[in-house]
Design an enzyme around this catalytic site. Structure first.
Site, PDB file in Angstrom:
ATOM      1  N   HIS A  57       0.602  -1.055  -0.085  1.00  0.00           N
ATOM      2  CA  HIS A  57      -0.459  -0.350   0.208  1.00  0.00           C
ATOM      3  C   HIS A  57       1.141   1.043  -0.374  1.00  0.00           C
ATOM      4  O   HIS A  57      -0.011   2.332   0.067  1.00  0.00           O
ATOM      5  CB  HIS A  57      -1.504  -0.134   1.191  1.00  0.00           C
ATOM      6  CG  HIS A  57      -1.636  -0.636   1.085  1.00  0.00           C
ATOM      7  ND1 HIS A  57      -2.471  -1.167   2.349  1.00  0.00           N
ATOM      8  CD2 HIS A  57      -2.511  -1.513  -0.157  1.00  0.00           C
ATOM      9  CE1 HIS A  57      -3.303  -2.428   1.500  1.00  0.00           C
ATOM     10  NE2 HIS A  57      -3.549  -2.911   0.878  1.00  0.00           N
ATOM     11  N   THR A  75      -3.357  -8.710  10.643  1.00  0.00           N
ATOM     12  CA  THR A  75      -4.581  -8.471  10.174  1.00  0.00           C
ATOM     13  C   THR A  75      -4.979  -9.145   9.576  1.00  0.00           C
ATOM     14  O   THR A  75      -5.332  -9.994   9.929  1.00  0.00           O
ATOM     15  CB  THR A  75      -3.532  -8.965   8.275  1.00  0.00           C
ATOM     16  OG1 THR A  75      -4.264  -8.023   6.800  1.00  0.00           O
ATOM     17  CG2 THR A  75      -3.416 -10.011   8.146  1.00  0.00           C
ATOM     18  N   ASN A 135      -2.287 -13.660  16.146  1.00  0.00           N
ATOM     19  CA  ASN A 135      -3.222 -12.364  15.955  1.00  0.00           C
ATOM     20  C   ASN A 135      -3.779 -12.127  17.413  1.00  0.00           C
ATOM     21  O   ASN A 135      -3.941 -13.437  17.548  1.00  0.00           O
ATOM     22  CB  ASN A 135      -4.494 -12.044  15.035  1.00  0.00           C
ATOM     23  CG  ASN A 135      -5.186 -11.393  14.623  1.00  0.00           C
ATOM     24  OD1 ASN A 135      -5.586  -9.967  15.501  1.00  0.00           O
ATOM     25  ND2 ASN A 135      -4.716 -10.578  13.178  1.00  0.00           N
ATOM     26  N   ALA A 167       2.016  -9.956  19.001  1.00  0.00           N
ATOM     27  CA  ALA A 167       2.510  -9.981  17.680  1.00  0.00           C
ATOM     28  C   ALA A 167       4.522  -9.578  18.343  1.00  0.00           C
ATOM     29  O   ALA A 167       4.736 -10.586  18.080  1.00  0.00           O
ATOM     30  CB  ALA A 167       2.641  -8.456  16.446  1.00  0.00           C
TER      31      ALA A 167
END
Ligand code: APR
Length: 235
Positions: free
Chosen positions: A109, A177, A202, A221
């Protein structure tokens, strides 16, 4: 699994940077809870009212500028130095993988380190601007960070490279994510179809956990990545 793999690849999202002080997007208190993504996160919104979108960007750039890599970013860089992590595909724009010393990073991104003018196409490094917000081009138009807004295509190179990595790895490490945004969320599927093992880290299950993930390591994390790399180092 990681020690035996020829190629392990990581896919990271905003959750890996939460412990660096950067809120994610969709957890409670996340950015999209405070700024409607359809009003602040689309390329049409930016073109229509860049000043308004910079209200959201200002908040992001303030937290990003004071953020430092946390043990999760450092753990992945350590794994790379051990020769056990080939590449990192990140959806994040915060440059924290680079600052942690990781290499071979695909920024799906974009990165907030450079900005471009949509009118005259000049590009600037964030650190060469005078700090005025919103930042302006020499032609006086408001600059846009070189990050992907909703409604923009991902450049072909990161898509191609990520596809190539996902379809040729034996292990995909998915860290922080929600896997809700395409096309980035196709990467775990591509890896699974190529018979890779999917290890997901996660704090809570995601849409991947039940039917894509092979091993779900629940936790923050920084703790889980550190524990995983320590374990691998012991082998
Ligand atoms: N450790 C591990 N995981 C965490 C932590 C943590 N400390 N904190 C949050 N998470 C998890 C959340 O449970 C969630 O599953 O990280 C995930 C963050 O999800 P999102 O906020 O949706 O972020 P991300 O998946 O990166 O979003 C993808 O959406 O808005 C776009 O461009 C933006 O790149 C972003 C994309």
């Amino acid at each position: 699994m990681i020690c035996q793999a020829q190629k392990t690849v990581a896919l990271t999202g905003a959750g890996i940077s939460v412990e660096s002080g950067i809120p994610d997007f969709r957890s409670a208190g996340g950015l999209w809870e405070r700024f409607d993504p359809m009003e602040y996160g689309t390329i049409d919104a930016f073109r229509a009212d860049p000043e308004k979108v910079w209200m959201m960007l200002r908040e992001m750039s303030e937290v990003i500028s004071s953020a430092r890599p946390n043990p999760a970013h450092k753990g992945l860089a350590r794994l790379q130095k051990m020769g056990l992590l080939h590449s990192i595909i990140t959806q994040n724009i915060d440059n924290l993988h680079q600052e942690a010393g990781a290499t071979s990073i695909i920024e799906y991104h974009g990165n907030c380190g450079t900005l471009s003018c949509l009118s005259c196409n000049r590009q600037y490094r964030a650190d060469e601007l005078n700090g005025e917000l919103p930042p302006r081009c020499a032609c006086d138009r408001i600059l846009k960070p070189d990050v992907i807004f909703f409604g923009e295509d991902i450049p072909t190179q990161p898509v191609r490279e990520s596809h190539e990595l996902a379809s040729s790895c034996q292990v995909l490490l998915v860290v922080g994510t929600s896997a809700t945004v395409s096309p980035a969320n196709s990467i775990p599927q591509i890896a699974r179809m190529a018979r890779a093992k999917i290890i997901e880290i996660n704090i809570e299950p995601t849409v991947l956990t039940t039917h894509i993930t092979d091993i779900f390591l629940k936790g923050k994390a920084s703790e889980v990545v550190t524990g995983l790399v320590d374990e691998v180092e012991r082998v």
